[in-house]
Design a protein around this motif. Sequence first.
Motif, PDB file in Angstrom:
ATOM      1  N   ARG A 181      13.670  42.207  53.455  1.00  0.00           N
ATOM      2  CA  ARG A 181      13.882  41.815  51.957  1.00  0.00           C
ATOM      3  C   ARG A 181      12.851  42.367  51.245  1.00  0.00           C
ATOM      4  NH1 ARG A 181      10.869  37.752  50.032  1.00  0.00           N
ATOM      5  NH2 ARG A 181      10.254  37.157  52.018  1.00  0.00           N
ATOM      6  N   ILE A 182      11.592  42.853  51.503  1.00  0.00           N
ATOM      7  CA  ILE A 182      10.624  43.472  50.767  1.00  0.00           C
ATOM      8  C   ILE A 182      11.179  44.810  50.347  1.00  0.00           C
ATOM      9  CG2 ILE A 182       8.552  44.434  50.588  1.00  0.00           C
ATOM     10  CD1 ILE A 182       7.536  41.804  52.158  1.00  0.00           C
ATOM     11  N   ARG A 183      11.910  45.435  51.304  1.00  0.00           N
ATOM     12  CA  ARG A 183      12.462  46.754  50.800  1.00  0.00           C
ATOM     13  C   ARG A 183      13.591  46.722  49.638  1.00  0.00           C
ATOM     14  NH1 ARG A 183      10.797  50.633  54.500  1.00  0.00           N
ATOM     15  NH2 ARG A 183      10.427  49.839  56.740  1.00  0.00           N
ATOM     16  N   LYS A 184      14.290  45.695  49.704  1.00  0.00           N
ATOM     17  CA  LYS A 184      15.012  45.133  48.506  1.00  0.00           C
ATOM     18  C   LYS A 184      14.412  45.009  47.417  1.00  0.00           C
ATOM     19  CE  LYS A 184      18.719  43.724  51.520  1.00  0.00           C
ATOM     20  NZ  LYS A 184      19.379  42.398  52.381  1.00  0.00           N
ATOM     21  N   GLU A 185      13.360  44.404  47.433  1.00  0.00           N
ATOM     22  CA  GLU A 185      12.398  43.969  46.178  1.00  0.00           C
ATOM     23  C   GLU A 185      11.894  45.095  45.652  1.00  0.00           C
ATOM     24  OE1 GLU A 185       9.510  41.010  46.263  1.00  0.00           O
ATOM     25  OE2 GLU A 185      10.523  39.792  47.808  1.00  0.00           O
ATOM     26  N   ILE A 186      11.369  46.216  46.588  1.00  0.00           N
ATOM     27  CA  ILE A 186      10.896  47.566  46.098  1.00  0.00           C
ATOM     28  C   ILE A 186      11.924  48.280  45.170  1.00  0.00           C
ATOM     29  CG2 ILE A 186      10.132  49.989  46.845  1.00  0.00           C
ATOM     30  CD1 ILE A 186       8.867  48.478  49.221  1.00  0.00           C
ATOM     31  N   GLU A 187      13.185  48.210  45.656  1.00  0.00           N
ATOM     32  CA  GLU A 187      14.339  48.969  44.956  1.00  0.00           C
ATOM     33  C   GLU A 187      14.476  48.322  43.730  1.00  0.00           C
ATOM     34  OE1 GLU A 187      17.657  48.853  47.267  1.00  0.00           O
ATOM     35  OE2 GLU A 187      16.901  49.718  49.138  1.00  0.00           O
ATOM     36  N   ILE A 188      14.420  46.768  43.532  1.00  0.00           N
ATOM     37  CA  ILE A 188      14.496  46.136  42.186  1.00  0.00           C
ATOM     38  C   ILE A 188      13.768  46.498  41.264  1.00  0.00           C
ATOM     39  CG2 ILE A 188      14.581  43.703  41.145  1.00  0.00           C
ATOM     40  CD1 ILE A 188      16.116  42.666  44.091  1.00  0.00           C
ATOM     41  N   LEU A 189      12.454  46.515  41.825  1.00  0.00           N
ATOM     42  CA  LEU A 189      11.047  46.782  41.019  1.00  0.00           C
ATOM     43  C   LEU A 189      11.051  48.431  40.545  1.00  0.00           C
ATOM     44  CD1 LEU A 189       8.434  44.933  42.879  1.00  0.00           C
ATOM     45  CD2 LEU A 189       8.906  44.215  40.585  1.00  0.00           C
ATOM     46  N   GLU A 190      11.728  49.191  41.296  1.00  0.00           N
ATOM     47  CA  GLU A 190      11.561  50.479  41.032  1.00  0.00           C
ATOM     48  C   GLU A 190      12.843  50.866  39.903  1.00  0.00           C
ATOM     49  OE1 GLU A 190      12.106  52.573  44.919  1.00  0.00           O
ATOM     50  OE2 GLU A 190       9.760  52.911  44.858  1.00  0.00           O
ATOM     51  N   ARG A 191      13.567  49.874  39.609  1.00  0.00           N
ATOM     52  CA  ARG A 191      14.904  50.024  38.656  1.00  0.00           C
ATOM     53  C   ARG A 191      14.051  49.202  37.401  1.00  0.00           C
ATOM     54  NH1 ARG A 191      18.816  47.972  42.639  1.00  0.00           N
ATOM     55  NH2 ARG A 191      18.364  45.751  41.607  1.00  0.00           N
ATOM     56  N   GLY A 192      12.998  48.950  37.617  1.00  0.00           N
ATOM     57  CA  GLY A 192      12.176  48.268  36.267  1.00  0.00           C
ATOM     58  C   GLY A 192      12.610  46.706  36.284  1.00  0.00           C
ATOM     59  N   GLU A 193      13.338  46.206  37.127  1.00  0.00           N
ATOM     60  CA  GLU A 193      14.101  44.788  37.079  1.00  0.00           C
ATOM     61  C   GLU A 193      12.921  43.968  38.020  1.00  0.00           C
ATOM     62  OE1 GLU A 193      17.558  44.992  38.685  1.00  0.00           O
ATOM     63  OE2 GLU A 193      18.222  46.396  37.161  1.00  0.00           O
ATOM     64  N   ILE A 194      13.109  42.565  37.742  1.00  0.00           N
ATOM     65  CA  ILE A 194      12.149  41.733  38.701  1.00  0.00           C
ATOM     66  C   ILE A 194      13.085  40.932  39.601  1.00  0.00           C
ATOM     67  CG2 ILE A 194      10.437  39.528  38.528  1.00  0.00           C
ATOM     68  CD1 ILE A 194       9.478  42.157  36.789  1.00  0.00           C
TER      69      ILE A 194
END
Length: 167
Positions: free
Chosen positions: A110-123
Amino acid sequence: AEFLEAVDDFYRGRFERAIQRFGALEQKVANEARVYIYGAMANHWLGNTEEARRLSARAVEVGPMDPDVYYCRSHIVRRQDTEAGAADLKRYVALSEAPGTIHFRDKTERIRKEIEILERGEIPPDWDRPGGPKGGLYRVRWLLAGGVVLLLAAIGWRRSRRREVSV
């Protein structure tokens, strides 16, 4: 007992009370990162950003090898700085997957998915916000039960190693 009561307040979403309890514990266990990180997250969920940042910095200072201090700090900084939030999550993954650590695969994925989201500039969503039906003492009891199981497994493993060495 004081720490568990404060954790219970936190997971039940009683953040003001948790902040008071963790604040009192800071004097008693000044080098325990979990005291600071729970206080930081309670402040975060109440919108007290500066206090959350201060406490999370202290948590990192006293517990730099605890992956959860970086996970929680990511929550605190991500709305202002997605890059810093992603960097903290990467640190969490690196520490939690280090040899000899207890690894929670579902959380890490789940944290890996959060990293992907953050790297797109999203929260990412606030998946871990306490206060729901699975919060509070229910969750603490399961965490304690898991800890007891791990402790018993470690004792059993150590005893079996002693028998192997003495044979």
